[in-house]
Design a protein around this motif. Sequence first.
Motif, short mmCIF file in Angstrom:
data_model
loop_
_atom_site.label_atom_id
_atom_site.label_comp_id
_atom_site.label_asym_id
_atom_site.label_seq_id
_atom_site.Cartn_x
_atom_site.Cartn_y
_atom_site.Cartn_z
N ALA A 141 -6.10 -8.05 -8.82
CA ALA A 141 -7.31 -8.09 -9.65
C ALA A 141 -7.15 -7.29 -10.93
CB ALA A 141 -8.50 -7.58 -8.85
N VAL A 194 -5.88 -13.82 -4.39
CA VAL A 194 -6.40 -12.90 -3.38
C VAL A 194 -6.62 -13.65 -2.06
CG1 VAL A 194 -8.38 -11.45 -2.72
CG2 VAL A 194 -7.38 -11.24 -5.00
N GLU A 240 -4.24 -6.71 -3.10
CA GLU A 240 -5.35 -7.46 -3.68
C GLU A 240 -5.94 -6.73 -4.89
OE1 GLU A 240 -4.24 -6.94 -0.43
OE2 GLU A 240 -6.23 -6.78 0.47
N GLU A 241 -6.08 -5.41 -4.78
CA GLU A 241 -6.62 -4.64 -5.91
C GLU A 241 -5.71 -4.76 -7.12
OE1 GLU A 241 -7.14 -0.81 -3.83
OE2 GLU A 241 -9.02 -0.62 -4.94
N ARG A 298 -7.35 -15.28 -9.95
CA ARG A 298 -7.49 -14.11 -9.09
C ARG A 298 -8.01 -14.50 -7.71
NH1 ARG A 298 -11.60 -9.32 -10.78
NH2 ARG A 298 -10.36 -9.33 -12.68
N CYS A 318 -2.10 1.41 -3.86
CA CYS A 318 -3.35 0.64 -3.92
C CYS A 318 -3.07 -0.62 -3.12
CB CYS A 318 -3.74 0.29 -5.35
SG CYS A 318 -2.64 -0.87 -6.15
N SER A 319 -4.11 -1.38 -2.82
CA SER A 319 -3.84 -2.58 -2.03
C SER A 319 -3.28 -3.67 -2.94
CB SER A 319 -5.12 -3.05 -1.32
OG SER A 319 -6.00 -3.63 -2.25
N CYS A 328 0.84 -1.21 0.00
CA CYS A 328 0.00 0.00 0.00
C CYS A 328 0.87 1.25 0.00
CB CYS A 328 -0.92 0.02 1.23
SG CYS A 328 -2.34 -1.07 1.09
#
Lengths: 349, 349
Positions: free
Chosen positions: B171, B184, B167-168, B180, B164-165, B159
């Motif tokens: 994706a 995740v 996980e984001e 994905r 951004c995270s 982060c």
Amino acid sequence: MYSFLEKLGSLGSSRSETISSVSEDNNNGSMATIIVPDVVPSPVEDCQRLHKAFEGLGTDEKDLIKVLGHRNASQRKEIRETYLQLYNQSLIDALQSELSGDFRKAIVLWTMDPPERDAKLANEALKMCKKGVKYLKIIIEIACATSPDHLMAVRQAYCSLFHCSFEEDIASHVSSLPLRKLLVGLVSSYRYEREVVDLAIANSEASTLNEAIKTKKLDQDHVVWILSVRNFYQLKATFECYEKNYGNAIDKDIKSSGKGDLQNLLGAAISCIELTEKHFAVVIKESVAGLGTDEDSLTRGIVTRAEIDMVRIKEQYRLLYKGSLDADVIDDTSGDYRDFLMTLLGKGI
Amino acid sequence: MYSFLEKLGSLGSSRSETISSVSEDNNNGSMATIIVPDVVPSPVEDCQRLHKAFEGLGTDEKDLIKVLGHRNASQRKEIRETYLQLYNQSLIDALQSELSGDFRKAIVLWTMDPPERDAKLANEALKMCKKGVKYLKIIIEIACATSPDHLMAVRQAYCSLFHCSFEEDIASHVSSLPLRKLLVGLVSSYRYEREVVDLAIANSEASTLNEAIKTKKLDQDHVVWILSVRNFYQLKATFECYEKNYGNAIDKDIKSSGKGDLQNLLGAAISCIELTEKHFAVVIKESVAGLGTDEDSLTRGIVTRAEIDMVRIKEQYRLLYKGSLDADVIDDTSGDYRDFLMTLLGKGI
């Protein structure tokens, strides 16, 4: 509904901050209602006063409130550590053994380290969740109304206290697969914390959510993914796009789509994310409404938010119910429990 | 295959430890190959030597290796902080600007804070993942071959570094929904770390995994859930039960079920969880095998494991390939890059 920018402006300080920023904020234009004196006694002095309050035949509850009710999270941490050093006993254990009833529950939760407190609340909620979905909303609150770092600390505390991961315990208590998937997704999140909003994503994910609601497929991977991965600012923008593009607030459409537990929990998650202070105003109102009081919910609402955003919760309460949160709490409580809650609300002893 | 208990015994120290325990372990019966001198110069002395190595027309690479290649993670952290204070420049930036090629990549990764290093490796892997699933295996390694606290720190670092995270970003780069979901799930895990094994769960989840493999439904929620939520000891017991009950090792059955990317990544996750040191022995062997060298994989394998479990990786390498990891690295590398890798392997300058 407020405009998107107004809502964004209010979001920053309405989530649980890390302990250090809570302590920096206190009495300094923050949204906390607890009152910390300008000159705070040393942890040793505080501990001596607490220890004295336990001595003799009865306990001096007022003195416990006067000390602990006026210290922020980092000060309480120092007090816990100092108490253990001075008296070779945990302060939490001392409170547990000397007090009773709702006052005991409230002051113990307040005195605990916030991540441990939330891990304990979550664990108790899981044990009760067969009795109603309302208990699972407590887990939703911990996942969606606190900061990413706080949620991580709760997961660490959960492992230390209960010897399994938070997610494993959710799965062993929640038999419904859609509820389990939603809860595990939400508690596993570590969202980006700064204000980054992509309106194209907001529109596209509003459409995904609308499709899931229309086709009654609320348990699909996309829904859980959007709610558990996107940052809170992005999600607020998505909910705003939803209302603009489809005519209704998303939580209203979810409610209309069915009355199941999944709808109920999704509604709670959206309410926590959209306007945290409104969610807790409702929690507190419902705990005092009608005959009888739901002391556990009342305690949780006040103890977990008193040093975060209680000023805003009181404002929301006034807007929603045309009445005073303080007055309603006074009406529904008594004795030391009342004195303590009112102290956390900034109106106590 | 080793017996379950033997494997359990070897698991504890084969995962990434937190920085503090790494430093305590070094030169103290640990599985690290780096050699830290008994008397370590002060961070100021180390920084002065590094700074001197950068001065003049050429850089003294040998001196950089002699200092940084013999310091553990917490010592390197002190060196980074001290260097910034003394020279108002980041040590990482200095290494970046003064060096080049594979040596630069390796010493920069080694000098970085381990969670930041892994966040950077993950980010680069995501950018490359359209070119082949092998890049996504790097994310599997970070999720399944490191400690829960380290993985949390990687998510925090991600982060901070990339806005951004984690996980984001997974994706936005990985379009296949099953991949994905698996990635995740794995990076969001925070597993319980102590040895708690329930054999009934192991048998029941071995059966769930077998059913998913037989019916070629490897992307179902249960599979991801089991692999990303259960603690590593429990999963090893589940894999052992699988082999006992269904005749084949689980990774073999997954491979037989198809040659897709999902099978590939699930195999990598199981290999990291089952015997981490074997996984990295294979990574290093594949990087030096045949004509040419995959320097990025070789660097990653050695840099990320040199102070964790490289002693065990060398043993596994000998068992699997009847040859010496050290000799193979010497064969495939040259110059400062070779000197540096060999130093991390405990055989350098």
